[in-house]
Scaffold this active site. Structure first.
Site, short mmCIF file in Angstrom:
data_model
loop_
_atom_site.label_atom_id
_atom_site.label_comp_id
_atom_site.label_asym_id
_atom_site.label_seq_id
_atom_site.Cartn_x
_atom_site.Cartn_y
_atom_site.Cartn_z
N ASN A 106 0.91 -1.28 0.03
CA ASN A 106 0.03 -0.10 0.04
C ASN A 106 0.94 1.11 0.15
O ASN A 106 2.02 1.15 0.60
CB ASN A 106 -0.71 0.04 1.31
N HIS A 108 0.81 5.17 1.54
CA HIS A 108 0.28 5.67 2.73
C HIS A 108 0.89 7.19 2.75
O HIS A 108 2.08 7.32 2.72
CB HIS A 108 0.25 5.27 3.97
N SER A 135 4.94 6.75 2.49
CA SER A 135 5.35 5.32 2.87
C SER A 135 4.93 4.51 1.85
O SER A 135 3.60 4.36 1.88
CB SER A 135 5.32 5.17 4.18
N ASP A 144 -2.08 0.34 8.17
CA ASP A 144 -1.05 0.99 8.09
C ASP A 144 -0.11 0.74 8.98
O ASP A 144 0.86 1.52 9.44
CB ASP A 144 -1.47 2.72 8.24
C1 GRF Z 1 -2.93 9.02 -1.80
O1 GRF Z 1 -2.62 10.18 -1.33
C2 GRF Z 1 -2.43 7.67 -1.24
O2 GRF Z 1 -1.17 7.90 -0.53
C3 GRF Z 1 -3.63 7.41 -0.40
O3 GRF Z 1 -4.73 7.84 -1.19
C4 GRF Z 1 -4.29 8.67 -2.01
C5 GRF Z 1 -4.88 8.18 -3.59
O4 GRF Z 1 -4.59 9.30 -4.49
N1 GRF Z 1 -3.67 5.93 0.11
P1 GRF Z 1 -4.71 8.89 -5.92
O5 GRF Z 1 -6.12 8.19 -6.20
O6 GRF Z 1 -3.58 7.78 -6.12
O7 GRF Z 1 -4.69 9.77 -6.57
#
Ligand code: GRF
Length: 215
Positions: A106, A108, A135, A144
């Site tokens: 993932n 984050h 991260s 997370d």
């Molecule tokens: C990103 O900030 C990611 O870190 C978080 O959700 C957001 C997704 O943005 N998990 P996108 O859909 O990739 O533009």
């Protein structure tokens, strides 16, 4: 390495992964994109790159187990070896996570273990941290909490608001995620004692300072 990307929204991280994977020498292939929300903007990126994509709407299933069974069937049908969550807004059950342990990652928007959960940019501003970032981590049963594969830091400025800070972090996300996917696909990441050990050349360069000591 056959990769699935799971999204819920606009999919800008998905786009960065698709762009990287479009390079002939890239060691991973995105074989399917799955959204849990109909009309998720990121599905358009998959179409642009001619990558198979589908919606598995969690609301169409009686419960989490039924939704995850449909997800598993789609992932198995595509012979997926690694799942990349990219703005996927459903918490996955312990059973699903265990089944994919070590094969699900993932991104984050914080320097974990700081600021797990939502609203990370507003919380970073409220805490007054001078460095923030993102991260890429393995997904574990705690939200997370999994082993960290890679991180990128950005400065936080006095006049930042959550949107400005989010935009700066997002630029870093778009570099970090493809880089980590490459490392995973090249088998340069292994789990040892609950930590991710990465075989990558770490240049011992200058530290990222904020405030800038030269200013
Ligand atoms: C990103 O900030 C990611 O870190 C978080 O959700 C957001 C997704 O943005 N998990 P996108 O859909 O990739 O533009």
């Amino acid at each position: 390495m056959r990769v699935a990307v799971l999204i819920s929204g606009r999919g800008s991280n998905l786009r960065s992964l698709l762009e990287a994977a479009a390079e002939p020498a890239f060691p991973a292939e995105i074989v399917t994109v799955i959204a849990n929300r109909p009309g998720a903007g990121g599905l358009d990126h998959a179409a642009t790159f001619s990558v198979p994509h589908q919606t598995i709407d969690h609301k169409a299933y009686a419960d989490r187990a039924a939704f995850e069974a449909a997800l598993t069937a789609a992932l198995e049908a595509a012979a997926v070896e690694l799942i990349c969550l990219a703005g996927f807004m459903r918490v996955l059950s312990a059973g699903f996570v265990r089944r994919w342990q070590g094969r699900i990652v993932n991104i984050h928007p914080s320097l974990l273990p700081l600021f797990p959960g939502l609203d990370t940019h507003a919380r970073a501003l409220a805490a007054g941290v001078k460095l923030h970032g993102c991260s890429v981590h393995f997904v574990s049963e705690g939200v997370d909490e999994g082993a960290i594969i890679g991180q990128a830091a950005v400065p936080v400025f006095a006049d930042d608001d959550p949107d400005r800070l989010a935009a700066r972090v997002l630029q870093a996300e778009h570099r970090l995620y493809p880089h980590c996917l490459r490392l995973l696909a090249e088998s340069r990441v292994r789990l040892a004692g609950g930590r991710a050990v990465v075989e990558a050349g770490g240049a011992d360069g200058p530290a990222l300072f904020n405030p800038d000591p030269g200013a």
